[in-house]
Design an enzyme around this catalytic site. Structure first.
Site, PDB file in Angstrom:
ATOM      1  N   HIS A 211     -38.539 -38.355  -0.776  1.00 23.36           N
ATOM      2  CA  HIS A 211     -37.413 -38.133  -1.709  1.00 23.36           C
ATOM      3  C   HIS A 211     -36.173 -37.729  -0.912  1.00 23.36           C
ATOM      4  CE1 HIS A 211     -35.957 -36.566  -5.825  1.00 23.36           C
ATOM      5  NE2 HIS A 211     -34.916 -36.618  -5.008  1.00 23.36           N
TER       6      HIS A 211
ATOM      7  N   ASP B  27     -35.926 -33.862  -1.103  1.00 24.67           N
ATOM      8  CA  ASP B  27     -34.757 -33.889  -1.995  1.00 24.67           C
ATOM      9  C   ASP B  27     -33.502 -33.428  -1.259  1.00 24.67           C
ATOM     10  OD1 ASP B  27     -33.321 -34.433  -4.259  1.00 24.67           O
ATOM     11  OD2 ASP B  27     -33.924 -32.648  -5.355  1.00 24.67           O
TER      12      ASP B  27
ATOM     13  N   HIS C 175     -31.736 -38.189  -0.497  1.00 27.53           N
ATOM     14  CA  HIS C 175     -30.412 -38.706  -0.863  1.00 27.53           C
ATOM     15  C   HIS C 175     -29.633 -38.921   0.432  1.00 27.53           C
ATOM     16  CE1 HIS C 175     -30.903 -37.766  -5.167  1.00 27.53           C
ATOM     17  NE2 HIS C 175     -31.630 -36.765  -4.713  1.00 27.53           N
TER      18      HIS C 175
ATOM     19  N   LYS D 257     -36.915 -45.176 -10.275  1.00 27.14           N
ATOM     20  CA  LYS D 257     -36.574 -43.774 -10.500  1.00 27.14           C
ATOM     21  C   LYS D 257     -36.071 -43.566 -11.922  1.00 27.14           C
ATOM     22  CE  LYS D 257     -35.194 -39.535  -9.615  1.00 27.14           C
ATOM     23  NZ  LYS D 257     -35.374 -38.533  -8.579  1.00 27.14           N
TER      24      LYS D 257
ATOM     25  N   HIS E 241     -39.896 -33.184  -7.073  1.00 21.23           N
ATOM     26  CA  HIS E 241     -39.422 -31.807  -6.906  1.00 21.23           C
ATOM     27  C   HIS E 241     -39.958 -30.875  -8.004  1.00 21.23           C
ATOM     28  CE1 HIS E 241     -36.527 -33.609  -9.612  1.00 21.23           C
ATOM     29  NE2 HIS E 241     -35.841 -34.174  -8.644  1.00 21.23           N
TER      30      HIS E 241
ATOM     31  N   HIS F  13     -37.455 -37.619 -12.450  1.00 15.86           N
ATOM     32  CA  HIS F  13     -36.720 -36.344 -12.488  1.00 15.86           C
ATOM     33  C   HIS F  13     -37.055 -35.735 -13.848  1.00 15.86           C
ATOM     34  CE1 HIS F  13     -33.233 -33.636 -11.461  1.00 15.86           C
ATOM     35  NE2 HIS F  13     -33.534 -33.311 -12.701  1.00 15.86           N
TER      36      HIS F  13
HETATM   37  O1  DOR Z   1     -29.897 -30.961  -6.856  1.00 13.31           O
HETATM   38  C1  DOR Z   1     -29.938 -32.170  -6.982  1.00 13.31           C
HETATM   39  N1  DOR Z   1     -29.099 -32.973  -6.291  1.00 13.31           N
HETATM   40  N2  DOR Z   1     -30.813 -32.682  -7.825  1.00 13.31           N
HETATM   41  C2  DOR Z   1     -30.811 -33.990  -8.115  1.00 13.31           C
HETATM   42  O2  DOR Z   1     -31.616 -34.410  -8.895  1.00 13.31           O
HETATM   43  C3  DOR Z   1     -29.779 -34.898  -7.545  1.00 13.31           C
HETATM   44  C4  DOR Z   1     -29.271 -34.380  -6.295  1.00 13.31           C
HETATM   45  C5  DOR Z   1     -28.020 -35.075  -5.819  1.00 13.31           C
HETATM   46  O3  DOR Z   1     -27.956 -36.304  -5.883  1.00 13.31           O
HETATM   47  O4  DOR Z   1     -27.101 -34.388  -5.359  1.00 13.31           O
HETATM   48 ZN    ZN Z   2     -33.139 -35.819  -5.744  1.00 12.30          ZN
END
Ligand code: DOR
Ligand code: ZN
Length: 350
Positions: free
Chosen positions: A18, A252, A20, A104, A179, A141
């Site tokens: 997971h 995450d 970003h 997702k 998460h 999520h």
């Molecule tokens: O805290 C988070 N940030 N939770 C998420 O689900 C998305 C993520 C983000 O893309 O910044």
């Molecule tokens: Zn995330």
């Protein structure tokens, strides 16, 4: 796993299920930190605009590979962002062409860049049926978006009102509860394993909701789902270190420019990529479970996704290490989770 003595671990190189990575300058700045720790990673599709087509996912994968510095290797595993309009044929095409490995589910409005997400699970029933049929995992999520529901209860209410009915409707669907933050959802995962699994982040293993307000507001500890009470943190530590194969690593890591975090309306997201493995291994060490670390970090997620573990290895050493506190991006920077601390474990050379 070779461990001799227990201040040095050599394990198959972990994967991060997971991540970003964003795009452009941010992607180029953060990717080297993830690639230093992980061989593969599931890339979240919540870009602007979101990654909703096979072509967009394939182009994003190319941009990630192009951003990788020379000498580093990393395999991005792509995902499709589900919307009310996602077509089952598009989902199947991307899966069969091996462009994406999972889809997702963001409930619309649940978190960063989720406004195009799913407004009602009924709208994606044909997509879920198709995924069930072709064995494609759904990554969830798991928070409701009703503003009347207390933010600390949103995962629990999602579990009762959305997740359990969904699991009953789609009894063959593979699902990862991403998460996980509550003790109760861990038990639901256990009860539905092995077709249901959960990822656990490093930050949810070390902070509870009080840390977010300790001595003042700590925007860099704010993420979604938000950290919960101490009893939940303890349950997460127990699950992660238990050796149960339904729990696996997903950081995450979610970078935002410092100004977007330290703001009157700060973004959700903890940038833990550069310190993820050091934090996880510290937790396993504190719990007396270093022998379970390789399963959580390098084996369970691969098995869930039907992939072989990595042949390459990584060494973790009990040796204090100061890590970078910020990563520069254009004219600004991103603050690293635990970046201001001396961490007891270090990623070794080979
Ligand atoms: O805290 C988070 N940030 N939770 C998420 O689900 C998305 C993520 C983000 O893309 O910044
Ligand atoms: Zn995330």
């Amino acid at each position: 796993m070779a461990a001799s003595p227990l201040d040095r671990l050599v394990i198959a190189k972990p994967d991060d299920w997971h991540i970003h990575l964003r795009d452009g300058a941010m992607l180029r700045a953060v990717l080297p930190y993830t690639a230093a720790q992980f061989a593969r990673g599931i890339i979240m599709p919540n870009l602007v605009p979101p990654v909703t087509s096979v072509e967009a996912a394939s182009a994003y994968r190319d941009r990630i590979l192009a951003a990788l510095p020379e000498g580093q290797s990393f395999t991005p595993l792509m995902t499709c962002y589900l919307t009310d309009a996602t077509s089952p044929d598009e989902i199947e095409r991307g899966f069969r062409e091996k462009v994406w490995i999972a889809a997702k589910l963001y409930p619309a409005g649940a978190t960063t860049n989720s406004h195009a997400g799913v407004t009602d699970l009924g709208n994606i029933a044909p997509v879920l049926e198709r995924m069930e049929r072709i064995g494609m995992p759904l990554l969830i999520h798991g928070e409701v978006t009703d503003p009347a529901v207390d933010i600390f209860d949103r995962e629990a209410v999602f579990m009762e009102t959305k997740l359990l009915p969904l699991l009953a409707r789609h009894q063959g669907l593979k699902v990862t509860v991403e998460h996980a933050t509550t003790a109760e959802i861990l038990d639901v995962v256990r009860a539905h394993a092995p077709r249901v699994a959960a990822t656990i982040t490093p930050h949810h293993l070390v902070i509870n909701r009080t840390h977010i307000f300790q001595g003042g507001l700590r925007p860099h500890l704010y993420c979604l789902p938000v950290a919960k009470r101490e009893r939940h943190r303890l349950a997460l530590r127990k699950a992660a270190t238990s050796g149960e194969s339904c729990f696996y690593l997903g950081t995450d890591t979610a970078p935002h420019p410092v100004g977007a975090k330290e703001s009157a309306c700060g973004c959700a997201g903890v940038f833990c990529g550069p310190t993820a493995l050091q934090t996880y291994v510290q937790v396993f060490d504190e719990e007396g479970a270093l022998d379970k670390f390789e399963g959580f970090a390098s084996l369970n997620g691969a098995r869930f996704h039907g992939l072989a573990p990595n042949a390459e290895t990584i060494t973790l050493e009990r040796r204090p290490c100061r890590v970078v506190s910020c990563v520069a991006v254009d004219e600004t920077e991103v603050v690293v989770f635990r970046g201001d601390e001396t961490l007891p474990w270090t990623i070794g050379s080979a």
